[in-house]
Scaffold this motif. Structure first.
Motif, PDB file in Angstrom:
ATOM      1  N   SER A 169      27.504   1.088  55.478  1.00 17.41           N
ATOM      2  CA  SER A 169      27.246   2.535  55.950  1.00 17.41           C
ATOM      3  C   SER A 169      25.391   2.203  55.343  1.00 17.41           C
ATOM      4  CB  SER A 169      27.562   3.339  54.735  1.00 17.41           C
ATOM      5  OG  SER A 169      27.339   4.626  54.917  1.00 17.41           O
ATOM      6  N   MET A 180      28.506   5.387  59.223  1.00 16.12           N
ATOM      7  CA  MET A 180      29.863   5.047  59.515  1.00 16.12           C
ATOM      8  C   MET A 180      30.427   4.077  57.829  1.00 16.12           C
ATOM      9  SD  MET A 180      28.881   2.174  62.147  1.00 16.12           S
ATOM     10  CE  MET A 180      29.728   0.126  61.547  1.00 16.12           C
ATOM     11  N   ALA A 210      34.549   6.545  59.100  1.00 18.56           N
ATOM     12  CA  ALA A 210      33.346   7.095  59.805  1.00 18.56           C
ATOM     13  C   ALA A 210      33.405   8.799  59.073  1.00 18.56           C
ATOM     14  CB  ALA A 210      33.995   7.472  61.165  1.00 18.56           C
ATOM     15  N   ALA A 238      26.705   0.102  65.042  1.00 19.52           N
ATOM     16  CA  ALA A 238      27.978   0.422  66.278  1.00 19.52           C
ATOM     17  C   ALA A 238      27.600   0.090  67.649  1.00 19.52           C
ATOM     18  CB  ALA A 238      27.917   1.608  65.931  1.00 19.52           C
ATOM     19  N   MET A 247      32.771  -0.216  66.495  1.00 22.30           N
ATOM     20  CA  MET A 247      32.163  -0.036  65.645  1.00 22.30           C
ATOM     21  C   MET A 247      32.855  -1.945  64.795  1.00 22.30           C
ATOM     22  SD  MET A 247      32.600   3.301  63.357  1.00 22.30           S
ATOM     23  CE  MET A 247      32.300   4.754  63.639  1.00 22.30           C
ATOM     24  N   TRP A 278      36.232   3.175  67.888  1.00 20.90           N
ATOM     25  CA  TRP A 278      36.299   4.818  67.106  1.00 20.90           C
ATOM     26  C   TRP A 278      36.635   5.799  68.318  1.00 20.90           C
ATOM     27  CZ3 TRP A 278      33.044   8.048  69.328  1.00 20.90           C
ATOM     28  CH2 TRP A 278      31.921   8.342  69.330  1.00 20.90           C
TER      29      TRP A 278
END
Ligand code: RUQ
Ligand code: CUA
Length: 623
Positions: A169, A180, A210, A238, A247, A278
């Motif tokens: 993340s 993310m 997400a 991404a 992703m 996604w």
């Protein structure tokens, strides 16, 4: 590295690297003590000095936003000078700016006073940095948004349910639709469920997730989560351009092992990179296919197929980085000597043709040979890859303690520069966006041993500036930072337009006042509101009288409209440390539970009569 053959050698090499990894992490490699030693290819010193010299009054070309790790902060540097310009407190109270002391920032922090910031993500429009916001992850399962208009933390979401150890993340999609998230430490979910560690493989769960971002305001809210086996999700990125809509996350511990992970989770030759569609996940949620788990909508790939696929990737991959054209997904297996370039089109073809070798809890595993384009022999311990504007990629090598430069498409390794020492992340100018800027690259090293004046056992971390404007990379400058840098991002300075005062007309705070005549105490029962004005060089009112037991809200407005004219409100007995920027209003609410006379004063040196900027809080004893 030696080109030895695959198969039998892999484990042997793995053990070698494991040993090197633990040496690297456990203790410092031997370095010259006190000697002025140029590590590797330093350019001519005068040239290097000139390239990093920003004359007094001149401005840097780039901002560098560097994660502060478990300090819970973000550090801002100018590049190429490498001067530290600001510290942005995010998950940690910071007395210098009064962060975490006033009502709003205290509420934002909750009762937590730290988190572990790893990956800053600048907001993007069409895959390029737009200079609006900076998102950063906290390992606890949170993401924060910093507004780049005033360099302040404006929102923290989470801890997000079911995400345990949010390492992969806060990478964002090309139009900042999502940030993310992923679990590094799988647990039985929802949180609060108990299962013995012996049932790890079956009863523990990971998620990839997400967080939805409002493209107008930057406001974040829960998006969706996808259930996964209990792998340890590590890094993410991404897709962009042709791979926009996807992703990617790496994992280690596809072994689903417990105990001594350095051994048990390094058994397999390959772990995985998850590829997530996604838009399909978004649609599945809209179609009502999510199930509420712990307060968030979760998609189970066994019931909702077509969302997630697993790409095998060599030995415990760490970084996953998508090339500027979106064509290649670079996965770096940290226990090997190559980095793997996957071809996005081949991934799509393999999905269409169901070119699978099996599945993991219902998630199809793609055939490695069908989706990879190359294994690039970059060197030992590849971790992360950044990109230049000219088709070159730069990969950090932890074990080799170096950066390798190589060409996308031809896969030729053209140059290497040593790092001092043990590089983790690296950051090229806009080097993860669609239009990288080249010029500079910063190595974020885990060790700085012996290259600075000693400050005792807690040594600074090392940031090394490298010139990437020519064919050969050249080390320009050693800079240092506080623990603990992970990722950083570098953005062209002219993209940002920070304000320097809050304009009076934009201040909509209900308790703001602009005239010293309005300053004073008002009471409703035992609730007391004190409107305070700060302006050179008085705090109005100069005395505040309340009664023991009152609940008091101080609302302090700094009515200055001049750059750099900050004022403070310091009062130690009640632990007040409020810093108010020009044009800003802040509140602090407290119970006046200690009778006595308590001086307050301005903490920011603001004028020749700054010392005179003081007053008294008088808490009368209850009659
Ligand atoms: S990690 S040293 Cu927390 Cu980004 Cu790679
Ligand atoms: Cu206001 Cu010092």
């Amino acid at each position: 590295m030696n080109q030895r053959k695959r198969g039998g050698m892999t484990w042997g090499l793995g053990v070698g690297i494991l040993a090197a990894l633990s040496v690297g992490w456990g203790c410092a490699p031997s370095a010259p003590k006190g000697a002025r030693k140029a590590a590797g290819t330093t350019s001519d010193l005068a040239v290097a000095a000139q390239k990093t010299y920003v004359a007094p009054g001149d401005l840097d070309e780039f901002y560098l936003f560097s994660s502060g790790g478990h300090s819970g902060q973000v550090y801002v540097y100018g590049v190429p000078s490498m001067r530290h310009l600001a510290t942005i407190p995010v998950f940690t109270p910071y007395p210098a700016t009064g962060y975490g002391f006033d009502d709003d920032t205290k509420a934002m922090l909750g009762n937590l006073t730290w988190d572990d910031v790893h990956h800053p993500a600048l907001s993007e429009t069409n895959g390029d940095y737009d200079g609006r916001w900076l998102f950063v992850n906290g390992m606890s399962g949170r993401i924060a948004r910093i507004d780049l208009k005033d360099f302040k933390t404006r929102q923290i979401v989470g801890p997000v349910p079911n995400v345990s150890g949010n390492h992969g993340s806060s990478f964002v999609t090309p139009n900042t639709e999502y940030a993310m998230m992923a679990s590094r430490f799988s647990i039985p979910i929802p949180k609060g469920t108990v299962a013995p560690i012996e049932r790890y493989a079956t009863d523990y769960r990971g998620v990839v997730a997400a967080i939805k971002i409002d493209s107008k305001t930057g406001q974040m809210s829960y998006g969706w989560e996808i259930l996964t086996p209990p792998f340890d999700w590590d890094l993410g990125d991404a897709g962009k351009k042709i791979s926009d809509g996807w992703m990617f996350w790496t994992c280690y511990n596809s072994e689903r092992a417990t105990g001594k992970l350095e051994v048990t989770a390094s058994q397999r030759d390959r772990d995985y990179i998850a590829a997530v569609d996604w838009r399909a996940a978004e649609k599945a949620i809209a179609d009502g296919k999510g199930e509420m788990v712990g307060g968030v909508k979760v998609l189970d790939p066994r019931k909702v197929p077509g969302l997630i696929y697993l790409m095998p990737c060599g030995k415990s991959p760490h970084g996953v980085d998508v090339s500027p054209d979106g064509k290649y997904v670079i996965g770096s297996g940290k226990l090997q000597g190559v980095t793997t370039a996957f071809n996005f089109e081949k991934i799509q073809t393999a999905i269409r043709n169901k070119d699978f070798t099996g599945d993991e809890d219902g998630i199809p595993v793609l055939k490695y040979e069908s989706i990879k384009d190359a294994e690039v022999p970059v060197g030992l311990g590849p971790l992360h890859t950044q990109f230049g504007p000219d088709g070159y990629a730069y990969t950090s090598l932890f074990v080799d303690s170096a950066i390798a430069k190589w060409k996308l498409g031809t896969w030729e390794v053209v140059d290497k520069v040593p790092m001092s020492y043990s590089i983790g992340h690296l950051c090229a100018a806009e080097g993860d966006a669609c239009s990288p800027k080249g010029k500079y690259l910063v190595g974020l090293n885990k060790l700085s041993h012996g290259r600075h004046l000693s400050v005792g056992p807690s040594q600074p971390e090392s940031l090394q500036l490298v010139d990437i404007s020519e064919e050969k990379m050249k080390l320009l400058y050693d800079a240092f930072t506080e623990p603990e840098p992970h990722y950083a991002q570098m953005i062209t300075a002219t993209t940002l337009h920070p304000i320097e005062v809050y304009a009076k007309e934009d201040n909509k705070h209900p308790l703001a006042i602009w005239d010293i005549k309005d300053a004073g105490v008002s009471r409703a029962g035992n609730k007391v509101t004190v409107k305070v004005v700060e302006v050179r060089s008085t705090i109005y009112p100069t005395a505040i009288e309340v009664t023991e037991g009152d609940t008091v809200t101080l609302a302090i407005t700094n009515i200055e409209q001049t750059t750099d004219e900050l004022h403070g409100f310091g009062l130690l007995d009640y632990n007040f440390n409020i810093v108010i920027d020009p044009g800003e209003t802040k509140t602090v609410t407290f119970k006046a539970d200690k009778p006595g006379v308590f001086p307050y004063y301005c903490t920011n040196f603001c004028s020749a009569l700054h010392q005179e900027m003081q007053g008294y809080l008088i808490v009368k004893e209850k009659a």
